[in-house]
Write a protein that holds these residues in place. Structure first.
Motif, short mmCIF file in Angstrom:
data_model
loop_
_atom_site.label_atom_id
_atom_site.label_comp_id
_atom_site.label_asym_id
_atom_site.label_seq_id
_atom_site.Cartn_x
_atom_site.Cartn_y
_atom_site.Cartn_z
N MET A 1 46.38 41.77 33.39
CA MET A 1 46.74 41.69 34.81
C MET A 1 47.86 42.70 35.11
O MET A 1 48.91 42.68 34.46
CB MET A 1 47.22 40.27 35.14
CG MET A 1 47.57 40.08 36.60
SD MET A 1 48.27 38.44 36.90
CE MET A 1 46.92 37.39 36.34
N GLU A 17 54.16 37.24 36.93
CA GLU A 17 52.95 37.10 36.11
C GLU A 17 52.45 35.66 36.11
O GLU A 17 51.25 35.41 36.24
CB GLU A 17 53.25 37.54 34.68
CG GLU A 17 52.01 37.60 33.79
CD GLU A 17 52.30 38.21 32.44
OE1 GLU A 17 51.32 38.54 31.73
OE2 GLU A 17 53.49 38.35 32.07
N LEU A 20 50.99 34.77 39.65
CA LEU A 20 49.70 35.43 39.87
C LEU A 20 48.59 34.75 39.10
O LEU A 20 47.46 34.61 39.57
CB LEU A 20 49.79 36.91 39.47
CG LEU A 20 50.46 37.85 40.47
CD1 LEU A 20 50.62 39.24 39.87
CD2 LEU A 20 49.66 37.93 41.76
N GLY A 21 48.92 34.31 37.88
CA GLY A 21 47.93 33.59 37.09
C GLY A 21 47.48 32.31 37.74
O GLY A 21 46.29 31.97 37.74
N LYS A 22 48.41 31.58 38.35
CA LYS A 22 48.05 30.33 39.03
C LYS A 22 47.29 30.57 40.32
O LYS A 22 46.44 29.77 40.73
CB LYS A 22 49.31 29.52 39.29
CG LYS A 22 49.98 29.02 38.02
CD LYS A 22 51.10 28.04 38.30
CE LYS A 22 51.65 27.48 36.99
NZ LYS A 22 52.66 26.42 37.19
N GLN A 24 45.08 32.80 40.92
CA GLN A 24 43.70 33.25 40.71
C GLN A 24 42.69 32.16 41.07
O GLN A 24 41.58 32.46 41.53
CB GLN A 24 43.49 33.67 39.25
CG GLN A 24 44.31 34.88 38.84
CD GLN A 24 44.12 36.08 39.77
OE1 GLN A 24 42.98 36.48 40.04
NE2 GLN A 24 45.21 36.64 40.25
N ASP A 25 43.06 30.89 40.88
CA ASP A 25 42.15 29.79 41.18
C ASP A 25 42.30 29.27 42.61
O ASP A 25 41.60 28.34 43.01
CB ASP A 25 42.38 28.63 40.20
CG ASP A 25 42.10 29.04 38.76
OD1 ASP A 25 41.20 29.88 38.56
OD2 ASP A 25 42.78 28.53 37.84
N THR A 54 49.59 37.00 51.29
CA THR A 54 48.27 37.60 51.12
C THR A 54 47.80 38.07 52.49
O THR A 54 48.48 37.87 53.50
CB THR A 54 47.23 36.59 50.56
OG1 THR A 54 46.85 35.66 51.59
CG2 THR A 54 47.80 35.83 49.37
#
Length: 203
Positions: A1, A17, A20-22, A24-25, A54
């Motif tokens: 990522m 990081e 952003l990982g969370k 994604q879903d 966003t």
């Protein structure tokens, strides 16, 4: 990522990081993260909160359970009345004002990040308002009476309007043909007048 684009104002890389990982879903199809601001407390800054923008929504992300969990407050741009920020000695307070809820504030946002948040959020809100205005121009909102009338007209169209139009077109064609015959002197004035009256009597 690739997180480089989200840490250009000294945002904490680990927090960026992780968030952003969370996300994604959570993100919708076609939804893109445009900016991330990360809280920076003056003393201990182990579990900073963050704000994510966003192209569709704003996320207020609060770290809980010693960083194992995250609470999300999520609003679409059209659900916000306004946004504000106030610079203080240590960072800035960033506040969103939802249309149907109480104000929500995240403090200790670095001043540069708060300014960027405000800029990007204002642009997103303005774009949302412009899209809504264009949609209303194409599909004007009417009251219930207008809706009922439009619905009744719509119901009548398939059954009645095409028939009327077909009859009108057929009659018009006959009248034009009759006029052409007269103009070419293939029928007399009396014949033209008589036949014209016959056709008009069919209305």
């Amino acid at each position: 990522m690739n997180i480089d684009r989200y840490i250009n104002e000294e945002q904490d890389p680990k927090t960026v990081e992780k968030i952003l990982g969370k996300l994604q879903d959570i993100l919708d199809s076609g939804e893109l993260v445009t900016y991330i601001a990360v809280q920076k407390k003056p003393a201990v800054n182990l579990l900073p909160d963050s704000i994510v923008l966003t192209n569709k929504r704003i996320f207020l992300c609060e770290a809980t359970n010693l960083g194992l969990s995250t609470n999300f407050e999520i609003f679409h741009w059209n659900e916000l009345k306004t946004i504000t920020f106030k610079e203080e000695f240590f960072g800035a307070k960033f506040t969103i004002v939802p249309t149907d809820d109480e104000n929500l504030t995240v403090d200790y946002i670095p001043k540069v990040q708060a300014r960027k948040l405000y800029q990007f959020a204002k642009e997103a809100m303005a774009k949302q308002q412009e899209q809504e205005r264009l949609h209303e121009d194409k599909h004007p909102v009417t009251d219930d009476t207008d809706r009922d009338t439009a619905y009744q007209n719509f119901k009548l169209m398939p059954e009645e309007e095409p028939l009327l139009k077909e009859e009108e077109d057929e009659l018009t064609m006959k009248l034009k043909k009759l006029k052409t015959l007269y103009d070419k002197q293939l029928i007399t004035q009396e014949e033209y007048n008589s036949k014209k009256q016959d056709l008009l009597s069919q209305l």
